[in-house]
Design a protein around this motif. Structure first.
Motif, PDB file in Angstrom:
ATOM      1  N   ILE A 111      -1.740 -21.955  16.660  1.00  0.00           N
ATOM      2  CA  ILE A 111      -1.923 -22.965  17.706  1.00  0.00           C
ATOM      3  C   ILE A 111      -2.950 -23.964  17.210  1.00  0.00           C
ATOM      4  CG2 ILE A 111      -2.639 -23.374  20.088  1.00  0.00           C
ATOM      5  CD1 ILE A 111      -1.832 -20.463  20.684  1.00  0.00           C
ATOM      6  N   ASP A 112      -2.545 -25.247  17.138  1.00  0.00           N
ATOM      7  CA  ASP A 112      -3.381 -26.297  16.556  1.00  0.00           C
ATOM      8  C   ASP A 112      -3.546 -27.442  17.554  1.00  0.00           C
ATOM      9  OD1 ASP A 112      -4.686 -28.134  15.023  1.00  0.00           O
ATOM     10  OD2 ASP A 112      -3.073 -28.422  13.570  1.00  0.00           O
ATOM     11  N   ASN A 113      -4.798 -27.581  18.071  1.00  0.00           N
ATOM     12  CA  ASN A 113      -5.147 -28.717  18.923  1.00  0.00           C
ATOM     13  C   ASN A 113      -4.287 -28.789  20.181  1.00  0.00           C
ATOM     14  OD1 ASN A 113      -6.701 -30.954  19.602  1.00  0.00           O
ATOM     15  ND2 ASN A 113      -5.301 -32.393  18.579  1.00  0.00           N
ATOM     16  N   VAL A 114      -4.019 -27.620  20.754  1.00  0.00           N
ATOM     17  CA  VAL A 114      -3.231 -27.536  21.982  1.00  0.00           C
ATOM     18  C   VAL A 114      -3.881 -26.494  22.877  1.00  0.00           C
ATOM     19  CG1 VAL A 114      -0.975 -27.009  22.993  1.00  0.00           C
ATOM     20  CG2 VAL A 114      -1.096 -28.128  20.767  1.00  0.00           C
ATOM     21  N   TYR A 115      -3.861 -26.754  24.194  1.00  0.00           N
ATOM     22  CA  TYR A 115      -4.368 -25.790  25.160  1.00  0.00           C
ATOM     23  C   TYR A 115      -3.221 -24.894  25.612  1.00  0.00           C
ATOM     24  CZ  TYR A 115      -6.084 -23.792  29.512  1.00  0.00           C
ATOM     25  OH  TYR A 115      -6.426 -22.924  30.500  1.00  0.00           O
ATOM     26  N   THR A 116      -3.400 -23.589  25.441  1.00  0.00           N
ATOM     27  CA  THR A 116      -2.365 -22.638  25.858  1.00  0.00           C
ATOM     28  C   THR A 116      -2.975 -21.522  26.686  1.00  0.00           C
ATOM     29  OG1 THR A 116      -2.580 -21.201  23.938  1.00  0.00           O
ATOM     30  CG2 THR A 116      -1.051 -23.085  23.731  1.00  0.00           C
ATOM     31  N   ILE A 163      -7.365 -11.981  14.441  1.00  0.00           N
ATOM     32  CA  ILE A 163      -7.432 -13.353  14.958  1.00  0.00           C
ATOM     33  C   ILE A 163      -8.358 -14.189  14.085  1.00  0.00           C
ATOM     34  CG2 ILE A 163      -7.959 -14.806  16.960  1.00  0.00           C
ATOM     35  CD1 ILE A 163      -7.705 -12.410  18.751  1.00  0.00           C
ATOM     36  N   LEU A 164      -7.934 -15.398  13.756  1.00  0.00           N
ATOM     37  CA  LEU A 164      -8.792 -16.413  13.146  1.00  0.00           C
ATOM     38  C   LEU A 164      -9.088 -17.474  14.195  1.00  0.00           C
ATOM     39  CD1 LEU A 164     -10.191 -18.030  10.909  1.00  0.00           C
ATOM     40  CD2 LEU A 164      -7.943 -18.917  10.254  1.00  0.00           C
ATOM     41  N   ILE A 165     -10.380 -17.734  14.445  1.00  0.00           N
ATOM     42  CA  ILE A 165     -10.813 -18.733  15.420  1.00  0.00           C
ATOM     43  C   ILE A 165     -11.566 -19.807  14.655  1.00  0.00           C
ATOM     44  CG2 ILE A 165     -12.149 -19.135  17.521  1.00  0.00           C
ATOM     45  CD1 ILE A 165     -11.828 -16.098  18.087  1.00  0.00           C
ATOM     46  N   ASP A 166     -10.948 -20.978  14.493  1.00  0.00           N
ATOM     47  CA  ASP A 166     -11.472 -22.053  13.653  1.00  0.00           C
ATOM     48  C   ASP A 166     -11.692 -23.292  14.521  1.00  0.00           C
ATOM     49  OD1 ASP A 166     -12.070 -23.948  11.753  1.00  0.00           O
ATOM     50  OD2 ASP A 166     -10.243 -23.695  10.579  1.00  0.00           O
ATOM     51  N   SER A 167     -12.947 -23.701  14.678  1.00  0.00           N
ATOM     52  CA  SER A 167     -13.287 -24.896  15.471  1.00  0.00           C
ATOM     53  C   SER A 167     -12.668 -24.817  16.860  1.00  0.00           C
ATOM     54  CB  SER A 167     -12.814 -26.170  14.756  1.00  0.00           C
ATOM     55  OG  SER A 167     -13.337 -26.238  13.457  1.00  0.00           O
ATOM     56  N   SER A 168     -12.709 -23.649  17.467  1.00  0.00           N
ATOM     57  CA  SER A 168     -12.041 -23.403  18.740  1.00  0.00           C
ATOM     58  C   SER A 168     -12.953 -22.629  19.675  1.00  0.00           C
ATOM     59  CB  SER A 168     -10.744 -22.616  18.519  1.00  0.00           C
ATOM     60  OG  SER A 168      -9.839 -23.335  17.710  1.00  0.00           O
ATOM     61  N   LYS A 181      -6.790 -23.279  15.849  1.00  0.00           N
ATOM     62  CA  LYS A 181      -7.539 -24.377  15.232  1.00  0.00           C
ATOM     63  C   LYS A 181      -7.686 -25.511  16.242  1.00  0.00           C
ATOM     64  CE  LYS A 181      -7.971 -27.028  10.955  1.00  0.00           C
ATOM     65  NZ  LYS A 181      -8.614 -28.161  11.606  1.00  0.00           N
ATOM     66  N   ASP A 182      -8.939 -25.912  16.496  1.00  0.00           N
ATOM     67  CA  ASP A 182      -9.217 -26.976  17.469  1.00  0.00           C
ATOM     68  C   ASP A 182      -8.502 -26.710  18.786  1.00  0.00           C
ATOM     69  OD1 ASP A 182     -10.770 -28.623  15.667  1.00  0.00           O
ATOM     70  OD2 ASP A 182      -8.885 -29.043  14.646  1.00  0.00           O
ATOM     71  N   SER A 183      -8.539 -25.471  19.218  1.00  0.00           N
ATOM     72  CA  SER A 183      -7.784 -25.084  20.406  1.00  0.00           C
ATOM     73  C   SER A 183      -8.640 -24.229  21.319  1.00  0.00           C
ATOM     74  CB  SER A 183      -6.531 -24.303  19.993  1.00  0.00           C
ATOM     75  OG  SER A 183      -5.873 -23.800  21.131  1.00  0.00           O
ATOM     76  N   ASP A 184      -8.658 -24.572  22.594  1.00  0.00           N
ATOM     77  CA  ASP A 184      -9.361 -23.771  23.591  1.00  0.00           C
ATOM     78  C   ASP A 184      -8.356 -22.917  24.350  1.00  0.00           C
ATOM     79  OD1 ASP A 184     -11.620 -25.037  22.726  1.00  0.00           O
ATOM     80  OD2 ASP A 184     -11.678 -26.478  24.361  1.00  0.00           O
ATOM     81  N   ALA A 185      -7.652 -22.104  23.621  1.00  0.00           N
ATOM     82  CA  ALA A 185      -6.618 -21.257  24.210  1.00  0.00           C
ATOM     83  C   ALA A 185      -7.255 -20.134  25.028  1.00  0.00           C
ATOM     84  CB  ALA A 185      -5.731 -20.684  23.123  1.00  0.00           C
ATOM     85  N   ASN A 186      -6.512 -19.610  25.964  1.00  0.00           N
ATOM     86  CA  ASN A 186      -6.912 -18.429  26.706  1.00  0.00           C
ATOM     87  C   ASN A 186      -5.981 -17.284  26.330  1.00  0.00           C
ATOM     88  OD1 ASN A 186      -8.939 -19.804  28.047  1.00  0.00           O
ATOM     89  ND2 ASN A 186      -7.622 -20.369  29.764  1.00  0.00           N
TER      90      ASN A 186
END
Length: 400
Positions: free
Chosen positions: A57-62, A106-111, A83-88
């Motif tokens: 998930i890249d730059n999208v809110y999910t 899980i990889l959490i990058d700039s998120s 990446k660049d994502s504030d997912a829940n």
């Protein structure tokens, strides 16, 4: 899907199952992903097909919930890559995934995701973060999550790097393994908050069974770090660290083969307070081992620890101000309560030494090799040594 039990996507290692990027102007959209199982995803090609074997998930809110991720592989982020994502992420099982680099689960990058009510287990990373890896100013909130049986070179359960500051609350981190930081490893300006969390039964072959900390500034409160094992720093290893803040935290029943059953401090300055350090053991420094540091200890109970040298505390080349300590019923061959070594200069204020035991010298305190001890408003009673110095024993040009 209908449910994660009945809807199964098995891609047989033929690629990433889901890739969502903001190429379609999705920044104002909320995407819901729920109720299925992903198996055998594979992301071992070039970017973006090298991360998130299950989902990238890249730059999208999910909102992602009620999913299983099983046996996925990737170069980065075995099951999930953000990446660049504030997912829940809610109610997700992440099991048996693998990263050839970092972030086995899980990889959490700039998120800045919220991870809640998840189980992250049996994952592997070649380098950092067997369960989770946070990098590049990522600040996830991780709540009521179980992180267990994961492994990596560093941070078997979780690793945080490059100014990332996870907030870990009401979690259980256990049975993980690593060379450094089997439960958690923290690096380079990370400022995590660890609250109401148990870190236990983790095994590190080198440093930090529970936590390994280098150049990070964690706040640890209302937590228990117990029953972890390492060569050095059974509970926590603080190497070239910034300051660690503790509140109402217990470090108990940890073991180190060599130095620092509860806490290992080397080549850095610390100001530790508000701790209970009990029932830990090591060859040297059963409760705390401090080397080449300026370290202050305040309002700490150090009790029932055991070592060959320094049952409660062992210091080597340390300048310290130790205030309001209770050093009680620790045991050692030499220096039952505390052993000052190698030019250590320690000032004790308003501290109690009760019922410590040494099989040889220095029931409460032993000091050697030009160490200096100063005591003010302290009580030393009912300590015992089998040979010399039931209370204090000083030799080799040491001074009291």
């Amino acid at each position: 899907g209908e449910s994660k039990e009945n809807t199964i996507i098995n891609v047989d290692n033929n690629g990433t199952v889901i890739i969502i990027t903001n190429t379609e102007n999705l920044s104002n959209q909320q995407i819901l992903i729920e109720n299925f199982t992903i198996k055998n995803g594979n992301a071992l090609s070039g970017y973006p097909f090298d991360r998130g074997g299950g989902i990238f998930i890249d730059n999208v809110y999910t909102i992602t919930k009620n999913l299983n991720f099983l046996n996925c592989n990737a170069m980065y982020g075995g099951a999930i890559s953000l990446k660049d994502s504030d997912a829940n992420l809610f109610n997700i099982n992440i099991e048996g995934n693998n990263s050839l680099n970092y972030g086995g689960g899980i990889l959490i990058d700039s998120s800045n995701p919220i991870i809640e009510n998840c189980s992250i287990f049996n994952n592997h990373a070649q380098t950092y973060g067997g369960g989770l890896y946070c990098i590049n100013n990522s600040n996830p909130i991780i709540k009521r999550t179980y992180i267990f049986n994961n492994d990596a070179e560093s941070g078997g359960g979780l690793s945080s790097f490059n100014s990332s500051s996870p907030n870990i609350e009401n979690c259980h981190i256990y049975d993980n393994s690593a060379i450094r930081g089997a439960g958690i490893s923290l690096f380079y300006d990370s400022e995590p908050i660890i609250d109401s969390t148990e870190i236990y039964n983790n095994i590190a072959s080198s440093f930090g069974g529970g936590i390994y900390n280098a150049y990070a500034n964690p706040i640890i409160k209302n937590s228990k770090i117990h029953s972890n094992t390492s060569l050095n720093g059974g509970g926590i290893a603080l190497l070239t660290s910034n300051f660690v803040q503790f509140t109402n935290t217990k470090i108990e029943n940890n073991a180190a083969v060599s130095f620092g059953g509860g806490i290992y401090i080397d080549n850095n300055n610390q100001n530790l307070s508000n701790l209970i350090i009990s029932n830990n053991n090591a060859e040297i420094g059963g409760g705390i081992y401090i080397n080449n540091s300026t370290t202050d200890l305040t309002n700490i109970s150090i009790q029932y620890n055991q070592a060959d040298y320094g049952g409660g505390v062992f210091t080597s080349n340390v300048d310290g101000y130790f205030d309001d300590l209770i050093i009680y019923q620790n045991y050692s061959l030499n220096g039952g309560g505390i052993f000052l070594n190698n030019y250590s200069k320690i000032y004790f204020f308003n501290s109690l030494f009760h019922y410590n035991n040494a099989n040889s010298f220095g029931g409460a305190i032993a000091l050697e090799q030009d160490s200096n001890l100063e005591l003010k408003y302290c009580t030393i009673n009912n300590n015992n040594a089998s040979f010399y110095g039931g209370g204090i024993y000083a030799w080799e040009n040491s001074k009291i």
